[in-house]
Design a protein around this motif. Sequence first.
Motif, PDB file in Angstrom:
ATOM      1  N   HIS A   1      -7.951 -47.959 -16.679  1.00 21.60           N
ATOM      2  CA  HIS A   1      -7.824 -49.412 -16.532  1.00 21.60           C
ATOM      3  C   HIS A   1      -7.259 -49.770 -15.160  1.00 21.60           C
ATOM      4  O   HIS A   1      -7.727 -50.711 -14.515  1.00 21.60           O
ATOM      5  CB  HIS A   1      -6.937 -50.002 -17.633  1.00 21.60           C
ATOM      6  CG  HIS A   1      -7.599 -50.048 -18.963  1.00 21.60           C
ATOM      7  ND1 HIS A   1      -8.596 -50.932 -19.282  1.00 21.60           N
ATOM      8  CD2 HIS A   1      -7.400 -49.292 -20.079  1.00 21.60           C
ATOM      9  CE1 HIS A   1      -8.991 -50.739 -20.527  1.00 21.60           C
ATOM     10  NE2 HIS A   1      -8.281 -49.743 -21.039  1.00 21.60           N
TER      11      HIS A   1
ATOM     12  N   ILE B   1      -9.956 -49.244 -12.477  1.00 24.85           N
ATOM     13  CA  ILE B   1     -10.949 -50.317 -12.496  1.00 24.85           C
ATOM     14  C   ILE B   1     -10.478 -51.479 -11.632  1.00 24.85           C
ATOM     15  O   ILE B   1     -11.258 -52.065 -10.880  1.00 24.85           O
ATOM     16  CB  ILE B   1     -11.206 -50.794 -13.947  1.00 24.85           C
ATOM     17  CG1 ILE B   1     -11.901 -49.701 -14.757  1.00 24.85           C
ATOM     18  CG2 ILE B   1     -12.008 -52.085 -13.974  1.00 24.85           C
ATOM     19  CD1 ILE B   1     -11.925 -49.953 -16.254  1.00 24.85           C
TER      20      ILE B   1
ATOM     21  N   LYS C   1     -18.904 -48.820 -11.792  1.00 24.46           N
ATOM     22  CA  LYS C   1     -19.041 -50.108 -12.461  1.00 24.46           C
ATOM     23  C   LYS C   1     -19.069 -49.916 -13.977  1.00 24.46           C
ATOM     24  O   LYS C   1     -19.627 -48.946 -14.469  1.00 24.46           O
ATOM     25  CB  LYS C   1     -20.353 -50.746 -12.002  1.00 24.46           C
ATOM     26  CG  LYS C   1     -20.757 -51.980 -12.734  1.00 24.46           C
ATOM     27  CD  LYS C   1     -22.151 -52.427 -12.315  1.00 24.46           C
ATOM     28  CE  LYS C   1     -22.632 -53.531 -13.244  1.00 24.46           C
ATOM     29  NZ  LYS C   1     -24.010 -53.879 -13.020  1.00 24.46           N
ATOM     30  N   LYS C   2     -18.460 -50.847 -14.692  1.00 28.58           N
ATOM     31  CA  LYS C   2     -18.538 -50.805 -16.147  1.00 28.58           C
ATOM     32  C   LYS C   2     -19.680 -51.721 -16.594  1.00 28.58           C
ATOM     33  O   LYS C   2     -19.936 -52.757 -15.996  1.00 28.58           O
ATOM     34  CB  LYS C   2     -17.219 -51.193 -16.799  1.00 28.58           C
ATOM     35  CG  LYS C   2     -16.717 -52.568 -16.460  1.00 28.58           C
ATOM     36  CD  LYS C   2     -15.364 -52.815 -17.084  1.00 28.58           C
ATOM     37  CE  LYS C   2     -14.857 -54.195 -16.711  1.00 28.58           C
ATOM     38  NZ  LYS C   2     -13.579 -54.495 -17.295  1.00 28.58           N
TER      39      LYS C   2
END
Length: 60
Positions: free
Chosen positions: A22, A25, A33-34
């Motif tokens: 997290h 990110i 990329k999520k």
Amino acid sequence: MAIYLTIQQVADRLGVHSCTIHRKIKSDAAFPKKYKFGEQTFRFKLDDLEVWEEAQVHGA
């Protein structure tokens, strides 16, 4: 066919806690990329993660 990993699978693969993912990110623009699959569901593409891992090994 693309393979998608959960955040826990990514954390396990990298040997870190999911909280670390997290943070990455938010703080690492180069982190893969999520992809959103639902209201609160997202995954990471394995191919993208492998490219990022390779860049980490080679100091890019």
